[in-house]
Motif scaffolding. Structure first.
Motif, PDB file in Angstrom:
ATOM      1  N   LYS A 259      -1.745   5.262  -6.514  1.00  0.00           N
ATOM      2  CA  LYS A 259      -3.043   5.735  -5.754  1.00  0.00           C
ATOM      3  C   LYS A 259      -3.730   6.401  -6.697  1.00  0.00           C
ATOM      4  N   GLU A 260      -5.028   5.796  -6.933  1.00  0.00           N
ATOM      5  CA  GLU A 260      -6.110   6.587  -7.930  1.00  0.00           C
ATOM      6  C   GLU A 260      -7.502   6.577  -7.102  1.00  0.00           C
ATOM      7  N   PRO A 261      -8.351   7.593  -7.466  1.00  0.00           N
ATOM      8  CA  PRO A 261      -9.455   7.678  -6.485  1.00  0.00           C
ATOM      9  C   PRO A 261     -10.433   6.142  -6.422  1.00  0.00           C
TER      10      PRO A 261
ATOM     11  N   GLY B 138      -4.615   8.471   3.083  1.00  0.00           N
ATOM     12  CA  GLY B 138      -4.210   8.560   1.827  1.00  0.00           C
ATOM     13  C   GLY B 138      -2.789   9.557   1.702  1.00  0.00           C
TER      14      GLY B 138
ATOM     15  N   CYS C  33      -7.015   1.844   1.380  1.00  0.00           N
ATOM     16  CA  CYS C  33      -7.237   2.111   2.935  1.00  0.00           C
ATOM     17  C   CYS C  33      -7.565   0.855   3.713  1.00  0.00           C
TER      18      CYS C  33
ATOM     19  N   LEU D  64      -8.746   3.856  -3.956  1.00  0.00           N
ATOM     20  CA  LEU D  64      -8.255   4.774  -2.601  1.00  0.00           C
ATOM     21  C   LEU D  64      -9.157   3.765  -1.594  1.00  0.00           C
ATOM     22  N   ASN D  65     -10.393   3.732  -1.645  1.00  0.00           N
ATOM     23  CA  ASN D  65     -11.002   2.906  -0.679  1.00  0.00           C
ATOM     24  C   ASN D  65     -10.417   1.429  -0.309  1.00  0.00           C
TER      25      ASN D  65
ATOM     26  N   THR E 168       0.688  -1.111   0.003  1.00  0.00           N
ATOM     27  CA  THR E 168       0.071   0.091  -0.174  1.00  0.00           C
ATOM     28  C   THR E 168       0.906   1.218   0.065  1.00  0.00           C
TER      29      THR E 168
END
Length: 959
Positions: free
Chosen positions: A901-903, A893, A910, A906-907, A864
């Motif tokens: 890391k892309e939108p 983030g 995390c 992201l979930n 991550t």
């Protein structure tokens, strides 16, 4: 007569036909139900717990333990703790008489509440708890109008709790615990007039007041709303729940006074209100004379405790003056309040008192004299009060006493010659105890912890400390020397004798204590040399400052970790200069002269060795040239584990420098192409080193034993092994994409791949797939192998990748098969790689599956963040650095790998990061099992597989 006979004959025929039709209908129904069950079994992948679902006759399914029948028809299905992974299909409601569905604690999943169950028109009991259901509780759930029991806890239901639940008026039991729900508790639940049990605990995202409408629940017996962010005051309507027996509102943020009528329900037995912010006085008991437990601790209560608390028959947890005189009092829990006055004298009048926990109050005076004759006592915690005077003499030797915690008071007096035989922990720090510490203080065979810091004890240190693991005697007035005969100290892992007047030398026997990890002898009068044997200890903390020690410090301590261990000892020196140690260098002039002599001698010896080495090399070159090709076939033995298309000579001829692709702690790895077939294998060659021969032999046999006995898609395949008298070769299937670390870290990519492709980045979907694959391999080792297997060296360089980036776990040279399941084994030395080693393994060398979980958690953090395991900052590993980042309140983030890391990811990133923190918990008991880790990762990967459907996932992980 004939007419009567004819009528009887017609009736008999009618009855016979009726029963024949009924039998036929029952037979058809049984066949239909068996078909539905077989479809269920097939849908769920034929799970092992259902392997006995084999029909033998028309009603055989009614004898299966998961099935409940009535009149030959199925009315109940129960699959509790079956580890089934699947969905609940609509055709389950084709079982027309079904009243119960119980799937507690499985891996059932769905992106929404299973509305198909609305068609089960007779359903009365539904338990979906401890699974992986998502989405909101639907607004039309009231269509399940026959429900009497509904349990939804331990899922991922989110959003508000639907007010529609308040229309299920037949409910007697409602359980919605441990879900990521939001909003507040709907007051409509107060309309469930038949409700007897209501559990809404551990919903950590809800912030709500206690609905006053709940007071209408006249039949409610059990109310559990602990740890669910309740705020505001407890409404007065709570006293109207006249059937209430157990009330738990603990661990919330409730404020204000306790309602005067809270104890009104006459059947009330248990009240938990601890760990809130309640204030004011405690209300009277009124009619609740059946109370067993009242816990009001850790609030802001003031005033006196009502006298009628002392008249309760079975009270636990109050402090009235008459408490104990009229009751068979067993436990008293009143810690962390502002109570004043003395402990009631009558607490043990009836001889049943077992526990007294009154710590962190403002209690004063002496302990009740009755404690001196209270043989039922097992636990006394009264620390951090203002008690004074002597301890009742009989308490020290009380027959059943196991734990006595007196610290932070003003007690006086001396220790007796003997302590309670069953006592395991005695804490008396920060008091005014005096006199000598008796030689028989550890005569109790169970005493493990003795903490007596900051008192007035004098005399010598006791010699007999059998069984003690912790001894704190610092800040006293002890004198004399440390005993030389300390054979009985072998269980000690913490010893603190600092700030006394101890003199003499440090006995070298201290260096032989096998368990000692913390040693503090600072601020005494110790003199002489520091025994070199101390360097053999595995110390995590050492302090010898402010003594009169002289000479060299042991070489092991010449590093920054011991920067403050030797302060204020002018006679000490170090062999190597070090600013952090603040010590002078030993005999620097003589040392320089000696170094010059040693260099001259070393040069002469080196020249002689070089000449001899040249002669030996020449001899062996000539000898090997004569032997030629015959060498390959003389001594090698091949043992295969499957059909092979190569021989040992094909492998041996490929072990050249050009084919070398890696080197590790126990061998070299070669990429060997089989010439006649073009197949590629990886060959690990165990180094031939006579000094390590026995160790390497064990590594070789361990790897062969494990890899030859297990078969799994995510564990590297061992094709064969080849051995001779002085060399060992392991032949594996070759994986084209090398190891995970070479793809994950920029520098590794640059050295592994050509300059034209070293910019390639391992994207997040591939990283998550790799995490799932590696978790599947470890889960298989831990949970499906008998006995279970612990790898001991899980790291990103030991996770290999095929062309499709499927992960396979490799390098089992350090693995260990546990001798007995559930019983940890102990290794002679710590093995593994920095940054991946679990703290308890580094400290104790004890192993179990949780050390692999820790290492895997580090890999999740690597995936991550993109950082290496040892790349936290200059003082910490990745796991320590990541935890500190979260503890500082910084967003996750901020530290995720910017390259991936892309939108849309992201979930999941995390969630995986949090899972990595969970796996790297300091305490092994708080880490999940690999099976639990795998379940979470599979849930995380679900949205990626269904991205075109815009699926989203909300994971719930323990904090």
């Amino acid at each position: 007569m004939k007419k009567t006979t004819l009528i009887f004959l017609h009736f008999s025929i009618y009855i016979s036909t009726f029963f024949h039709l009924l039998s036929h209908a029952n037979s058809q129904l049984s066949a239909q139900e068996q078909g539905i069950l077989q479809n269920l079994k097939k849908l769920w992948g034929n799970p092992k717990p259902l392997k006995h679902w084999i029909p033998t006759n028309s009603s055989s399914h009614c004898s299966w333990p998961e099935i409940t029948c009535s009149s030959g028809s199925i009315i109940g299905l129960s699959f509790r703790d079956y580890n089934i992974n699947g969905t609940i299909p609509p055709f389950i409601c084709n079982l027309k008489n079904l009243t119960t569905i119980d799937v507690y604690n499985n891996s059932f999943h769905s992106t929404e509440f299973p509305r198909a169950l609305y068609n089960c028109s007779k359903l009365e009991i539904l338990d979906l708890s401890q699974n992986y259901f998502y989405g909101a509780i639907p607004d039309d759930i009231h269509h399940m109008s026959q429900l009497r029991e509904l349990s939804l806890g331990g899922n991922n239901f989110d959003g508000n709790i639907s007010a529609s639940i308040g229309r299920l008026t037949g409910l007697r039991k409602l359980v919605i615990i441990s879900c990521p729900l939001t909003g507040s508790f709907p007051p409509e639940i107060g309309n469930l007039s038949n409700l007897e049990e209501l559990s809404l605990a551990s919903n950590s995202k809800i912030v709500s007041t206690f609905p006053s409408e709940f007071g209408k629940l006249k039949k409610l017996k059990f109310l559990w709303m602990a740890e669910t962010n309740l705020i505001g005051e407890i409404p007065n309507t709570i006293g109207k729940m006249e059937a209430l027996e157990k009330l738990d509102l603990s661990k919330n943020s409730l404020t204000g006074k306790i309602p005067k009528n809270l104890f009104m329900p006459k059947n009330l037995r248990i009240v938990y209100l601890h760990m809130n912010k309640l204030s004011g006085e405690i209300p009277p008991v009124v009619k609740a004379f059946n109370l067993d437990v009242v816990d009001l601790s850790e609030n802001k209560l003031t005033g006196t405790i009502p006298d009628d608390f002392g008249k309760l028959i079975n009270l636990t947890g109050s402090l009235p003056p008459e408490l104990g005189r009229y009751s068979m009092l067993e436990t008293l829990w009143v810690s962390t309040n502002r109570l004043t006055g003395q402990l009631p004298e009558h607490l043990c009048d009836n001889g049943k008192l077992v526990e007294v926990i009154a710590s962190e109050n403002q209690l004063v005076g002496e302990l009740p004299k009755s404690f001196g004759n209270c043989n039922s006592l097992e636990l006394v915690k009264i620390y951090r009060n203002n008690f004074s005077g002597n301890i009742p003499s009989g308490l020290w030797t009380s027959l059943n006493l196991k734990m006595l915690m007196l610290n932070d008071n003003s007690f006086t007096g001396e220790l007796p010659e003997r302590l309670a035989w069953n006592l395991s922990q005695l804490e008396m720090n920060n008091n005014r105890f005096s006199g000598k510490i008796p030689q028989g203080v550890s005569s109790s065979r169970n005493l493990l912890v003795l903490k007596a810091s900051n008192n007035l004890f004098n005399g010598m240190i006791p010699q007999d400390l059998s069984h003690l693991t912790t001894l704190l005697l610092d800040r006293n007035q002890l004198s004399g020397s440390i005993p030389l005969d300390i054979n009985s100290w072998k269980s000690l892992n913490t010893l603190n004798l600092s700030r006394n007047a101890i003199s003499g030398q440090i006995p070298e026997e201290l260096g032989s204590l096998p368990s000692l990890t913390e040693l503090d002898l600072s601020e005494n009068q110790l003199s002489g040399l520091i025994p070199s044997k101390l360097g053999l200890l595995k110390l995590t903390s050492l302090n010898l400052s402010s003594n009169h020690l002289t000479g060299n410090i042991p070489s092991k301590f010449e590093n920054d970790a011991y920067a403050h261990s030797f302060l204020n000892n002018p006679g000490l020196c170090a062999n190597r200069p070090s600013r952090s140690l603040n010590l002078k260098t030993c005999n620097s002039r003589l040392q320089n002269s000696s170094q010059t002599s040693y260099k001259l001698i070393a040069w002469i010896i080196g020249l002689v060795v070089a000449v001899l080495l040249g002669l030996f090399i020449s001899f062996f070159v000539i000898r090997n040239h004569k032997k030629g090709k015959h060498r390959l076939h003389l001594t090698w033995k091949l043992v295969s584990f499957q059909q092979l298309n190569f021989t040992e000579s094909d492998i041996l001829s490929g072990l050249t420098a050009n084919n070398l692709i890696g080197s590790g702690g126990s061998g070299q790895v070669y990429r060997v192409v089989i010439n006649h077939s073009g197949d590629i294998v990886a060959v690990k060659k165990i180094w031939n080193n006579r000094k390590l021969e026995e160790k390497l032999e064990k590594e070789f046999l361990a790897e062969v034993k494990i890899l030859s006995s297990i078969r799994h898609a995510n564990i590297v395949k061992l094709l064969c092994y080849i051995s001779s008298d002085n060399s060992k070769l392991l032949v594996y299937k070759y994986l084209d994409n090398h190891s995970l670390d070479r793809w994950l870290h920029r520098k590794s990519r640059a050295t592994t791949f050509s300059s034209s492709v070293n910019h390639v980045v391992l994207d997040w979907p591939k990283r998550l797939r790799i995490a799932v694959g590696a978790a599947q391999g470890l889960s298989y080792m831990h949970h499906d192998c008998s006995p279970p297997i612990v790898h001991r060296d899980v790291k990103s360089s030991n996770i290999l990748l095929d062309l499709d980036f499927n992960a396979q776990i490799a390098d089992f040279g350090l693995a260990k098969i546990l001798i007995k399941e559930g019983e940890p084994a102990t290794m002679s030395a710590v093995a593994g790689s920095f940054g991946y080693i679990a703290p308890e393994y580094a400290r104790t060398t004890r192993i179990n599956e949780k050390i692999d979980v820790y290492s895997f958690g580090v890999i999740l953090l690597e995936l991550t963040t993109g950082r290496k395991a040892n790349d936290g900052d200059e003082h910490s590993s990745l796991a320590e650095w990541a935890l500190r980042h979260i503890q500082d309140g910084k967003p996750i983030g901020d530290i995720l790998d910017e390259e991936v890391k892309e939108p849309c990811h992201l979930n999941e990133m995390c969630h995986v990061f949090r899972l990595g923190l969970y796996c790297t918990s300091t305490q092994p008991s708080t880490r999940p099992s690999m099976k639990e880790v795998l379940t979470v990762l599979l849930q995380c990967s679900q949205p990626i597989k269904n991205r075109e459907k815009n699926a989203t996932t909300t994971m719930f992980l323990p904090s």
